[in-house]
Motif scaffolding. Sequence first.
Motif, PDB file in Angstrom:
ATOM      1  N   LEU A 167     -10.201   4.557   2.120  1.00 29.55           N
ATOM      2  CA  LEU A 167     -10.206   5.644   3.105  1.00 29.55           C
ATOM      3  C   LEU A 167      -9.475   6.874   2.563  1.00 29.55           C
ATOM      4  N   VAL A 168      -8.371   6.660   1.846  1.00 29.93           N
ATOM      5  CA  VAL A 168      -7.666   7.780   1.208  1.00 29.93           C
ATOM      6  C   VAL A 168      -8.573   8.448   0.179  1.00 29.93           C
ATOM      7  N   GLY A 197      -1.961   8.071  -6.168  1.00 33.04           N
ATOM      8  CA  GLY A 197      -1.218   7.075  -5.402  1.00 33.04           C
ATOM      9  C   GLY A 197      -2.115   6.009  -4.812  1.00 33.04           C
ATOM     10  N   SER A 198      -3.304   6.409  -4.346  1.00 30.23           N
ATOM     11  CA  SER A 198      -4.233   5.430  -3.764  1.00 30.23           C
ATOM     12  C   SER A 198      -4.756   4.458  -4.817  1.00 30.23           C
ATOM     13  N   PHE A 220       0.832  -1.207   0.000  1.00 29.49           N
ATOM     14  CA  PHE A 220       0.000   0.000   0.000  1.00 29.49           C
ATOM     15  C   PHE A 220       0.867   1.257   0.000  1.00 29.49           C
ATOM     16  N   ALA A 221       1.833   1.314   0.908  1.00 27.52           N
ATOM     17  CA  ALA A 221       2.607   2.542   1.097  1.00 27.52           C
ATOM     18  C   ALA A 221       3.525   2.844  -0.078  1.00 27.52           C
ATOM     19  N   ILE A 222       4.236   1.828  -0.579  1.00 24.00           N
ATOM     20  CA  ILE A 222       5.176   2.077  -1.679  1.00 24.00           C
ATOM     21  C   ILE A 222       4.453   2.524  -2.946  1.00 24.00           C
ATOM     22  N   ILE A 225       3.269   6.131  -2.459  1.00 22.33           N
ATOM     23  CA  ILE A 225       4.337   7.125  -2.585  1.00 22.33           C
ATOM     24  C   ILE A 225       4.718   7.324  -4.050  1.00 22.33           C
ATOM     25  N   ILE A 226       4.918   6.225  -4.781  1.00 23.76           N
ATOM     26  CA  ILE A 226       5.319   6.335  -6.185  1.00 23.76           C
ATOM     27  C   ILE A 226       4.212   6.968  -7.023  1.00 23.76           C
ATOM     28  N   GLY A 227       2.950   6.589  -6.757  1.00 22.43           N
ATOM     29  CA  GLY A 227       1.837   7.204  -7.477  1.00 22.43           C
ATOM     30  C   GLY A 227       1.735   8.694  -7.191  1.00 22.43           C
TER      31      GLY A 227
END
Length: 688
Positions: free
Chosen positions: A168-169, A127-128, A102-104, A107-109
Amino acid sequence: MELIQEWLSKSPLVSFTILLLVIFTIPPWFEKLRLPGLVGLLVAGVVLGGSGLNLISSDSETMQLLSDIGKIYLMFVAGLEIDLQQFRQNKNRSLAFGFFTFAIPLIIGNLVGLTFGFGVNASILIGSLFASHTLLGYPIVQRLGLVDAESVIVTIGATIFTDISALLVLAICVSINAGEFSVYSLSIQLGFLAIYSALILFGFAKAGKEYFRRTGDEESNQFLFILLVVFIASVGAQIINIDKIVGAFLAGLAINEVVGKSPVKEKVEFVGSVLFIPFFFIDMGLLLDLPAFAESLTTSLALTVAIVLGLIVSKFLAALLTKLLYRYNWNETMVMWSLSLPQVAATLAAALVGYQVGLLTKAVFNGVIVLMLVTAILGPMLTAKFAPKLPQTQPKLDNKKSLLWWEERQEGTEIITNEFNVIVPVSNPQTERDLIEMAALVASHELGKIVPLSVAENRGNLDDPELVISLQHCRQLLKKATEISAEFNVEAKPILRIADDVAQGITLLAREEDASLIVMGWSEEIDLRSRLFGNVIDRVLWASHCPVAVLRLLKEPIDLTQILVPVKNLTPQTVRTVRFAQLLADTNQGKVTVLHVCPPQTSLAQITAIETEFSKFLNTEVKVISHDNVPTVILREAETTDAIVMRSQRRRTAVGLAVSDVTTEVINSLQTSLILFGEPHSNLGKGD
């Protein structure tokens, strides 16, 4: 021509008819080309929309309603299908991989969005879109018997984290876009979201369990209750200014364990997959402007490439970090990567929301469509390449209960098995002899008795002349059943019942008599009621406390000596099916052959290992064949046997009985005797 097109585009009934025709015809064509059916729906949407025939408009009230329902249903089913039990088995590792995957990508998106000039809010939303994933490759690992492999379980568990977090994002980004941003307003929004999520996840789950407990087997009311929950959750999401798909997904998680593997869950998914969800994908195609799409692939080619490569690279980095943390080998890592690669359900739904509220541009929306097409093809291809290289998971077959299906009780150091009673519902004089003969052979082998049952269906008054005639017919059937039982020197206890529901009459008697098995004849009942609510066999299978053997015989039971049992995985359910076949073969001094079809890329060493493992637990001849078409192999091997025994699954076919897709295809072409062995709901497991 223009007048005709205008009339067609404005007629809701005509539009709905065209949509049904598309859903019915297009996906099977694309699946024959080895392309996902949803790609066909997208193409059909393009053809029917403004870039093609202009027959249907995405702006019409009809299409907007159907698309919204499809989008809500899609996210609800996504939450409903998540296996919470598997998530709990490897919760920590699932959360770790879920966080990385999820996090990587997030961040890249986000960096992709900022690089191409998007604002912070829009970039975070992009990113989401990268962060979630759809398990398109799951059927591949399921077929290979790898659903219990740790890498697969961890990836499935990670889906819960990624989908919830991504939605949620999305909810926060959309709410920020709708008003002025401030720390106070964001805190208020997050507070509302937390309260709302708790009400849905805990309140609806508790209400659902209580309602299902009170309603028992009232499937129609339970079905309506689930639909009501979904749309209440969606409306509630809109009230607190978050998108309705967030509410639908949370509702799916809330209802997940309430419905379990019940027939209601099957009906909910069936209605969604064949009707509402396809509307959403067609609408995605209607929104595609081909000239603008082609232009964006040229003028915005860099953005599209960045979206696709950013997603692929970020998902790989997440799998790589998990490998380094937990020391997975490369095959496990590649399987985790390939399973988390496809971007379909949550990604498309969130992209459409972002586009509709003005956060995402047409170029980004088109890039997401390309991303979906690339990953929906690439992900399953990689799964098919690397999953067969994973070692077979060790089955949990360490106790005698794995080998039997009938009820046991422990007294001191001895295991005492209850009397072996076989219930035989009889209604057709033409098949009665085969059913009684089969039951007599099995009961005689186990020193048990058979209970011929005839149910007179009554929906009116007890003095109805039709009931009197039905009772006479039932008594004749029971008399004949007793005579046939005597031929085999087996005790028979004929019972006549009056009931307003035949299936319920059978299952209640089976419970009263502590039955070990129910033997029934094949049914070709395919009317509308059977499709929606199941025929008698289907309802007996779902409600029965004991296994059900469904017979379609071309030979007398006493002549069934060569029996073939195709199996997918080595599970307790598989073992019990083989034990039933062996029980039948023993009564006729026959032989059982177990058949397992593995993918063509399976190595000789793996085939040998599978044969050894299967033989160890099944204690019979095992034949492992590598082939890409399972039904073809089964049908070929069945030509030299007297009967084939197959385990039923939790999917509905045209005849109402719950079986797998492979079983359905075999049934339609089989030229030998068939026995479907269905276990009670409480005994069903995941792996077969």
